[in-house]
Design a protein around this motif. Structure first.
Motif, mmCIF file in Angstrom:
data_model
loop_
_atom_site.group_PDB
_atom_site.id
_atom_site.type_symbol
_atom_site.label_atom_id
_atom_site.label_comp_id
_atom_site.label_asym_id
_atom_site.label_seq_id
_atom_site.Cartn_x
_atom_site.Cartn_y
_atom_site.Cartn_z
ATOM 1 N N VAL A 173 0.814 -1.003 -0.101
ATOM 2 C CA VAL A 173 -0.405 0.060 -0.599
ATOM 3 C C VAL A 173 1.102 1.011 -0.393
ATOM 4 O O VAL A 173 0.530 2.028 -0.684
ATOM 5 N N ALA A 174 1.841 1.781 1.096
ATOM 6 C CA ALA A 174 2.980 2.647 1.107
ATOM 7 C C ALA A 174 3.695 2.706 -0.423
ATOM 8 O O ALA A 174 3.638 3.997 -0.929
ATOM 9 N N LEU A 175 3.995 1.231 -1.166
ATOM 10 C CA LEU A 175 4.869 1.741 -2.423
ATOM 11 C C LEU A 175 3.753 2.577 -3.016
ATOM 12 O O LEU A 175 4.377 3.646 -3.809
ATOM 13 N N CYS A 176 2.530 1.555 -3.585
ATOM 14 C CA CYS A 176 1.448 2.581 -4.303
ATOM 15 C C CYS A 176 1.463 3.737 -4.000
ATOM 16 O O CYS A 176 0.710 4.716 -5.110
ATOM 17 N N VAL A 177 0.367 4.433 -3.032
ATOM 18 C CA VAL A 177 0.522 5.535 -2.299
ATOM 19 C C VAL A 177 1.581 6.899 -2.562
ATOM 20 O O VAL A 177 0.613 7.701 -2.961
ATOM 21 N N ALA A 178 2.876 5.958 -2.194
ATOM 22 C CA ALA A 178 3.360 6.959 -2.706
ATOM 23 C C ALA A 178 4.465 7.036 -4.411
ATOM 24 O O ALA A 178 4.301 8.703 -4.293
ATOM 25 N N ASP A 179 3.673 6.613 -5.185
ATOM 26 C CA ASP A 179 3.760 6.992 -6.330
ATOM 27 C C ASP A 179 3.316 6.947 -6.923
ATOM 28 O O ASP A 179 2.913 8.014 -7.488
ATOM 29 N N CYS A 180 1.914 7.356 -6.417
ATOM 30 C CA CYS A 180 1.034 7.761 -6.877
ATOM 31 C C CYS A 180 0.400 9.211 -6.070
ATOM 32 O O CYS A 180 0.126 10.033 -7.557
ATOM 33 N N LEU A 181 1.131 9.388 -4.699
ATOM 34 C CA LEU A 181 0.440 10.827 -4.995
ATOM 35 C C LEU A 181 2.079 11.882 -4.672
ATOM 36 O O LEU A 181 1.939 12.832 -3.703
ATOM 37 N N ALA A 182 3.074 11.399 -4.065
ATOM 38 C CA ALA A 182 4.168 12.137 -4.246
ATOM 39 C C ALA A 182 4.287 12.914 -5.443
ATOM 40 O O ALA A 182 3.775 12.541 -6.119
ATOM 41 N N ARG A 183 4.393 14.167 -4.615
ATOM 42 C CA ARG A 183 3.871 15.431 -5.708
ATOM 43 C C ARG A 183 5.783 15.177 -6.851
ATOM 44 O O ARG A 183 5.232 15.885 -8.219
ATOM 45 N N ARG A 184 6.494 15.696 -6.625
ATOM 46 C CA ARG A 184 7.939 15.090 -7.155
ATOM 47 C C ARG A 184 8.769 14.232 -6.547
ATOM 48 O O ARG A 184 10.144 14.508 -5.960
ATOM 49 N N PRO A 185 8.385 12.861 -6.602
ATOM 50 C CA PRO A 185 9.193 11.266 -6.382
ATOM 51 C C PRO A 185 10.661 11.754 -7.029
ATOM 52 O O PRO A 185 10.778 12.280 -7.925
ATOM 53 N N TRP A 186 11.752 11.256 -6.337
ATOM 54 C CA TRP A 186 13.566 11.234 -6.470
ATOM 55 C C TRP A 186 13.412 9.998 -7.176
ATOM 56 O O TRP A 186 13.967 9.602 -8.034
ATOM 57 N N TRP A 187 12.166 9.309 -7.104
ATOM 58 C CA TRP A 187 12.042 7.869 -8.126
ATOM 59 C C TRP A 187 11.862 7.877 -9.637
ATOM 60 O O TRP A 187 10.480 9.367 -9.482
ATOM 61 N N PRO A 188 11.528 7.522 -10.572
ATOM 62 C CA PRO A 188 11.034 6.579 -11.818
ATOM 63 C C PRO A 188 9.396 6.589 -11.464
ATOM 64 O O PRO A 188 9.256 5.926 -11.087
ATOM 65 N N ARG A 189 8.486 7.509 -11.696
ATOM 66 C CA ARG A 189 7.673 7.419 -11.463
ATOM 67 C C ARG A 189 6.914 6.719 -11.940
ATOM 68 O O ARG A 189 6.598 6.344 -13.393
ATOM 69 N N GLY A 190 5.757 5.209 -11.331
ATOM 70 C CA GLY A 190 6.024 3.911 -12.008
ATOM 71 C C GLY A 190 6.208 2.770 -11.116
ATOM 72 O O GLY A 190 6.074 1.969 -11.682
ATOM 73 N N PHE A 191 7.743 3.062 -11.078
ATOM 74 C CA PHE A 191 8.316 1.808 -10.446
ATOM 75 C C PHE A 191 8.044 1.060 -9.114
ATOM 76 O O PHE A 191 7.522 0.299 -9.509
ATOM 77 N N MET A 192 7.943 1.838 -8.528
ATOM 78 C CA MET A 192 7.017 1.268 -7.158
ATOM 79 C C MET A 192 6.158 0.769 -7.596
ATOM 80 O O MET A 192 5.386 -0.291 -6.821
ATOM 81 N N ILE A 193 4.776 1.248 -8.342
ATOM 82 C CA ILE A 193 3.659 0.292 -8.433
ATOM 83 C C ILE A 193 4.175 -0.428 -9.514
ATOM 84 O O ILE A 193 3.498 -2.164 -8.909
ATOM 85 N N GLY A 194 4.820 -1.457 -9.964
ATOM 86 C CA GLY A 194 5.265 -1.921 -10.980
ATOM 87 C C GLY A 194 6.360 -2.858 -9.995
ATOM 88 O O GLY A 194 6.215 -4.559 -10.317
ATOM 89 N N LEU A 195 6.898 -2.041 -8.746
ATOM 90 C CA LEU A 195 7.637 -3.435 -7.822
ATOM 91 C C LEU A 195 6.662 -4.213 -7.043
ATOM 92 O O LEU A 195 7.353 -5.377 -7.014
#
Length: 401
Positions: free
Chosen positions: A160-182
């Motif tokens: 849940v934390a991975l998906c929430v961070a990926d979708c709701l972080a305003r300026r993620p330091w990782w490529p957006r979508g990576f966390m959902i893929g993981l």
């Protein structure tokens, strides 16, 4: 920076430290209860993860073992999960328990921080943010799906934390979508977010998530080819491998239908029809919430889809209720939304499905069977109601306020 701002920062620092101690003290009884359980009843799902990693280290078939009696639980996750679990296998059992439990609360903190961002950033509450955050942490920790994370040593809140961070972080330091893929590669059900990214036309994020999931799915074929083949062509196709699908803890649509004990073909036909309707309604609501810039509600709806549409969804899979509560609360200005959130919180704190089991066992003529089954399916039926609340009631409420 003014001297006044410096004083506020200092007060915030101490407030955060005290808040952390308050949270630790509040959840200590929960942690103590489950980490002092008899060894063969303690964090049984963590034992599954850890033993899967151990089998990989020893070169033994990952999908042929079961944990020791009385649990006898098989490894049910994709091969990449076994590869990641090697880290746990290298720890002692005692160390792994404490590290994993701390990770559960860290993941909960990440989820609360992102999901409740609107209320935490209210100017009127700025000086009270550490206390509000601590209160939200404690309230969410005692939701039954979160309590079960600690009881079983489950991975759901981390996903849940991975998906929430990926979708709701305003300026993620990782490529957006990576966390959902993981998350999708580790447990498949977060794959519903790929559908969400498609229906909301977030193409770049979709391709990153799909690419990450594909790479992490194919990698085990190079590292552990036999185990990878065993999972995708055998273990995955056996729904009973994860446990009795008709058990009370399965609160998915299929689980609720199985407990009606209709003929298999009838159950399957009804399930397909209901799943199609719920998926259409839920993903449409998520798309509309995204277009309205209410990303928290969109994520909450997709999380509920992961629970309801899955063939098997145990009570602890409803860790998404944390995000649902955040979506209903919003910025905390609407007292009606706060009352609804309080009711939802209370409903998922108490063991409603098990009350249904007790009611059925009471065998009260004309009452126990029908009412007992409804209450037994309470969390699943509640999830369906939450889909309606988020997709239909909440947008109308926003218009009023």
């Amino acid at each position: 920076m003014t001297s006044g701002e410096v004083r506020v920062m200092r007060r915030q620092w101490w407030a955060w430290a005290v808040g952390a101690l308050v949270v630790a003290a509040a959840v200590a009884p929960l942690v103590y209860t489950w980490l002092t359980n008899p060894d063969d009843q303690r964090l049984v799902d963590l034992d599954v993860y850890r033993t899967g990693g151990q089998m990989l280290l020893e070169g033994r078939p990952v999908y042929e073992y079961v944990t020791p009696a009385p649990q006898l639980l098989p490894f049910t996750y994709p091969p990449i999960a076994a590869m990641l679990a090697v880290v746990l296998a290298k720890m002692s059992w005692g160390t792994a328990q404490w590290v994993w439990t701390a990770g559960i609360f860290l993941a909960l903190a990440v989820t609360v921080g992102f999901a409740f961002r609107e209320v935490l950033r209210r100017q009127a509450l700025r000086q009270y943010v550490p206390w509000v955050f601590a209160l939200l942490m404690v309230a969410c920790a005692y939701l039954m799906p979160i309590r079960d994370q600690v009881r079983f040593g489950q991975v759901d809140i981390l996903l849940v934390a991975l998906c929430v961070a990926d979708c709701l972080a305003r300026r993620p330091w990782w490529p957006r979508g990576f966390m959902i893929g993981l998350a999708t590669a580790v447990k498949l059900t977060p794959g519903v977010f790929l559908i969400y990214l498609l229906v909301t036309r977030q193409w770049r994020t979709f391709f990153m998530a799909a690419f990450t999931a594909a790479v992490l799915t194919l990698l085990p074929f190079a590292v552990m080819p036999q185990d990878a083949a065993d999972f995708w062509f055998s273990a995955l196709l056996d729904p009973n491998r994860v446990g009795a699908n008709e058990a009370t803890t399965n609160q998915s649509i299929r689980g609720m239908l199985l407990r009606l004990y209709l003929p298999d073909l009838v159950t399957t036909l009804i399930w397909v029809a209901v799943v199609a309707a719920v998926a259409w309604y839920g993903f449409r609501g998520a798309r509309e919430a995204y277009q309205a810039n209410d990303h928290t509600t969109a994520v909450a709806l997709v999380g509920l889809m992961a629970v309801l549409l899955s063939p098997v969804a145990w009570i602890h899979h409803l860790a998404w209720v944390v995000v649902v509560l955040a979506a209903i609360v919003g910025d905390g200005r609407d007292p009606v939304r706060l009352r609804v959130a309080a009711g939802v919180w209370l409903f998922y704190v108490v063991p409603v499905p098990w009350w249904g089991v007790s009611l059925k066992a009471a065998d009260i003529p004309g009452v126990s069977l029908v009412l007992g089954k409804i209450v037994q399916n309470g969390f699943g039926l509640g999830a369906l109601a939450l889909v309606w609340i988020l997709a239909s009631w909440l947008p109308k409420r926003r218009e009023i306020t």
